[in-house]
Scaffold this active site. Sequence first.
Site, mmCIF file in Angstrom:
data_model
loop_
_atom_site.group_PDB
_atom_site.id
_atom_site.type_symbol
_atom_site.label_atom_id
_atom_site.label_comp_id
_atom_site.label_asym_id
_atom_site.label_seq_id
_atom_site.Cartn_x
_atom_site.Cartn_y
_atom_site.Cartn_z
ATOM 1 C CG ASP A 55 -0.317 -0.242 2.537
ATOM 2 O OD1 ASP A 55 0.724 -0.920 2.590
ATOM 3 O OD2 ASP A 55 -0.861 0.231 3.562
ATOM 4 C CD GLU B 19 2.983 -1.229 7.732
ATOM 5 O OE1 GLU B 19 3.149 -1.170 8.962
ATOM 6 O OE2 GLU B 19 3.155 -0.238 6.990
ATOM 7 C CD GLU B 20 2.487 2.988 5.564
ATOM 8 O OE1 GLU B 20 2.407 3.379 6.738
ATOM 9 O OE2 GLU B 20 3.543 2.969 4.908
ATOM 10 C CG HIS C 226 5.591 7.820 6.237
ATOM 11 N ND1 HIS C 226 4.615 7.573 7.178
ATOM 12 C CD2 HIS C 226 5.985 6.596 5.796
ATOM 13 C CE1 HIS C 226 4.443 6.251 7.313
ATOM 14 N NE2 HIS C 226 5.273 5.644 6.480
#
Length: 399
Positions: free
Chosen positions: A86, A144-145, A369
């Site tokens: 993702d 996962e996020e 990020h």
Amino acid sequence: MAADIRLLDERVAAVRDDVIGWRRHLHQHPELSFQEFRTSEFVRQTLAAFGPFEISSPTPTSVVARLTGAATSGGGQVLALRADMDALPVQEENQFEFASRQPGVMHACGHDGHTAMLLGAARVLCELRHLWAGEVRFIFQHAEELFPGGAEELVRAGVMDGVDFVLGAHLWAPLECGYIGLAAGPLMAAPDVFSITVVGQGGHAGYPHQTVDSIAIAAQIITNLQHVVSRQANPLQPLVVSVTKVAAGTADNIIPGSAEIVGTVRSFDPSLRDQVPVWMERIVKGITEAHGGSFRFDYRRGYRPVVNEPELTERLRAIWAQAFGADRVVEVEPSMGGEDFSAYQQKAPGTFFYVGARNEAKGIAHPHHHPRFTVDEDALAVGVKAFVSAALELLAPRG
Ligand code: NI
């Protein structure tokens, strides 16, 4: 090492350009957690062209591919290899020709690379099926996020049934490209979240005696929450309590009736993890009651901590020291980040490792990020080789 390292290097070199191409394709077309429809379709189609994988989709946007080794004298063990797929709600600021074409969505954590590396490993392990026995289960995980994460869902769907070992990798910006980061034991923390609402009584700011000031109470709570780490927890146990959002009020002459405090707690030790919300609530209760207010306390547990099984981790250290050179496998310190890879580790011995992705000479140094995050694409071949060498050794034919 059972397999010849030269053969391994040759096969990894042969898929290198394809892996980079897959990563770039995925990078251009990022999808958010639980929405990885095109990504999972791309994975299914790419895998199907490699060979006899048994491909399934336990959830709408995940892919599990099972491959059986062709060596005859096998121990019949099952190794699971996991990649997450993702992207994040970040507007990309890189100028690559393969930059995200999806406004506001970006592979800013490197999961595009994880997916590409695992596809590369799948292809090489398919070509080298005669060298290993048992099963490799490739888990292409969604989400996962975003809590509650895809891993837990896949575990519930049975993807870990019969698995003897599980490995997962993260391309890692703090680590130089060419290195593998490994740690036995605790690696990443359990990330829990909390929300506190202080309920007072609103009114005119010029007449505070006629109100219960939720902001003044919230300020005391924020200060006192620091005591959880500094005075109540054992200083030898890692713990973070961070207030990350405070919201209250509308104007300079109004005392608001309520104030909101939001934040995160990061820990490793299970009993400390259980204790922290008890301490926090006691502080919140004591302070609000002392000042005539009331409260709502909401505490949500996130992923479990990532704890690497020591025996498997030491086996991997030896395998990779041979495959890459001992100086290329470095010890990393645990961090207070979180990862839902921990869900798989509840079911089988598992190791999560880092693949160095930083290269300052190429300007690749932004943190995960960040809108300009990227990885040194030379790292992708390192990840493929790490997965393949581990599989060839852990599933080596016996006798
Ligand atoms: Ni990540």
